[in-house]
Design an enzyme around this catalytic site. Sequence first.
Site, PDB file in Angstrom:
ATOM      1  N   ASP A 178      -3.219  45.387  25.317  1.00 51.55           N
ATOM      2  CA  ASP A 178      -4.446  44.485  24.854  1.00 51.55           C
ATOM      3  C   ASP A 178      -5.261  45.347  23.964  1.00 51.55           C
ATOM      4  OD1 ASP A 178      -6.267  42.500  24.641  1.00 51.55           O
ATOM      5  OD2 ASP A 178      -6.278  42.076  26.400  1.00 51.55           O
ATOM      6  N   SER A 219      -9.689  36.075  29.434  1.00 50.45           N
ATOM      7  CA  SER A 219     -10.458  36.852  28.352  1.00 50.45           C
ATOM      8  C   SER A 219     -12.030  36.472  28.663  1.00 50.45           C
ATOM      9  CB  SER A 219     -10.209  36.228  26.942  1.00 50.45           C
ATOM     10  OG  SER A 219     -10.650  37.234  26.107  1.00 50.45           O
ATOM     11  N   HIS A 245      -3.037  40.462  24.124  1.00 53.13           N
ATOM     12  CA  HIS A 245      -4.196  39.818  24.645  1.00 53.13           C
ATOM     13  C   HIS A 245      -3.521  38.238  24.634  1.00 53.13           C
ATOM     14  CE1 HIS A 245      -8.230  39.056  25.636  1.00 53.13           C
ATOM     15  NE2 HIS A 245      -8.401  37.968  25.006  1.00 53.13           N
TER      16      HIS A 245
END
Length: 222
Positions: A165, A111, A203
């Site tokens: 995501d 991320s 995610h």
Amino acid sequence: MASLAYTNAVIFIHGLGDSGRGWSFLERMMPDFPNRKVVYAFPDAPSQPVSCNNGMVMPSWFDIKAIPVNENEPDDPAGIDESIASIHGLIDKVIADNNLKPENVVLGGFSQGGAMSLMAGSTYHAQLGGVVCLSGWLLRKSSNVAAWSGPKASVPLFIGHGDADQVVLTSLGKEAADRIKAERDSSAGSAGVTFKTYAGEGHGACDDELKDLAQFFNEVLK
């Protein structure tokens, strides 16, 4: 009998609000790589106000304006220079402490940490053994992409992203892979840019992605 010295290193950078401990499971779950002994490092981001969370102070490598992160996210966020310098310093320390060469080090992140790995890897003074970006995106796009050609074109990249995501849009991971691939097409001796998506994954990092990560490590840890 003296223990075998480390032959390689993996540095993995966490995402927003997390800590290095949040990804330390990689050291336990990665297989033993033949004839290689790997030292792992999981740095902690500094705590600072983050705009997407109403200015709340939390571990963050740089400021993020909004969630989901999309194509409108600022290209040059506050705090990034300090974090790049911090990651470069950690790479230097891991190399010095373990008598390694830069090509024996793989830098990765998830991320926000994935965005950092692409940024810090492209601006480090030497070619690393490989760079991993999971569920991340490009910062300082023009200069970042350009830096992955030339001498840095020999550094293998693995970019992975869940196709569901809704925190960092999948399109941003694809953009990173596509733009770096296109930039490298004109570079002699360029290494591969592997881009994989994972069906139904949000995610996070699913088992299939972690297996692909282990395979990448096995290929690039020299």
